[in-house]
Design an enzyme around this catalytic site. Structure first.
Site, PDB file in Angstrom:
ATOM      1  N   GLU A  22       0.834  -1.206   0.000  1.00 59.75           N
ATOM      2  CA  GLU A  22       0.000   0.000   0.000  1.00 59.75           C
ATOM      3  C   GLU A  22       0.866   1.253   0.000  1.00 59.75           C
ATOM      4  OE1 GLU A  22      -3.870  -0.530   2.472  1.00 59.75           O
ATOM      5  OE2 GLU A  22      -2.238  -1.532   3.574  1.00 59.75           O
ATOM      6  N   TYR A  52     -12.964  27.915   3.411  1.00 62.19           N
ATOM      7  CA  TYR A  52     -12.873  26.506   3.034  1.00 62.19           C
ATOM      8  C   TYR A  52     -11.645  26.193   2.191  1.00 62.19           C
ATOM      9  CZ  TYR A  52     -15.764  28.244  -0.896  1.00 62.19           C
ATOM     10  OH  TYR A  52     -16.274  28.962  -1.937  1.00 62.19           O
ATOM     11  N   GLU A  71      -7.688   6.007  10.850  1.00 62.76           N
ATOM     12  CA  GLU A  71      -8.027   6.689  12.103  1.00 62.76           C
ATOM     13  C   GLU A  71      -6.997   7.764  12.440  1.00 62.76           C
ATOM     14  OE1 GLU A  71      -9.779   2.567  12.196  1.00 62.76           O
ATOM     15  OE2 GLU A  71      -7.880   3.442  11.552  1.00 62.76           O
ATOM     16  N   LYS A  97     -11.109   5.192   2.130  1.00 66.84           N
ATOM     17  CA  LYS A  97     -10.108   4.534   1.284  1.00 66.84           C
ATOM     18  C   LYS A  97     -10.873   3.685   0.270  1.00 66.84           C
ATOM     19  CE  LYS A  97      -5.893   1.910   1.740  1.00 66.84           C
ATOM     20  NZ  LYS A  97      -4.956   1.441   2.755  1.00 66.84           N
TER      21      LYS A  97
END
Length: 117
Positions: A22, A52, A71, A97
């Site tokens: 990954e 923003y 997380e 993801k």
């Protein structure tokens, strides 16, 4: 008056994940962000709200750093938003993801959290 500023569907390509593959191959990610604030003035000036564009830039900075867990990404994004925006009261972040490597078909995996000042 309390209100929220939100960005939905911010798209990134990153090298996050627990497995070495990954970190080498990377993956597509989406981040949704909601920031609670107090709108003290409604004078149509950018300084009277949370910009923003600044939220996007802060999110991008965190997404550029390879990390193992969704997380952790969500936490660091929320923490940075609170650090960079004095008017932010609470931040909700969802990191998604796409097509995670779980040994089968899966559209996405996600982690979501809220962080308050």
């Amino acid at each position: 008056m309390k209100g929220k500023v939100a960005l939905s569907g911010m798209a990134f390509y990153g090298y996050h994940g627990y497995y070495t593959e990954e970190n080498k191959l990377g993956n597509h990610y989406t981040v949704d962000l909601e920031v609670e604030t107090n709108f003290t003035k409604m004078d149509d000036e950018l300084e009277s709200t949370i910009n923003y564009e600044t939220l996007y830039t802060s999110t991008k900075e965190v997404m550029l750093k390879p990390l193992k867990l969704l997380e952790t990404l969500a936490y660091l994004i929320a923490k940075k938003i609170l650090q960079d925006n004095a008017a932010a009261i609470k931040v909700r972040v969802k990191v998604i993801k796409h097509q995670p490597p779980i040994g089968g078909l899966c559209e996405s995996a996600s982690a979501e959290l809220e962080l308050e000042r």
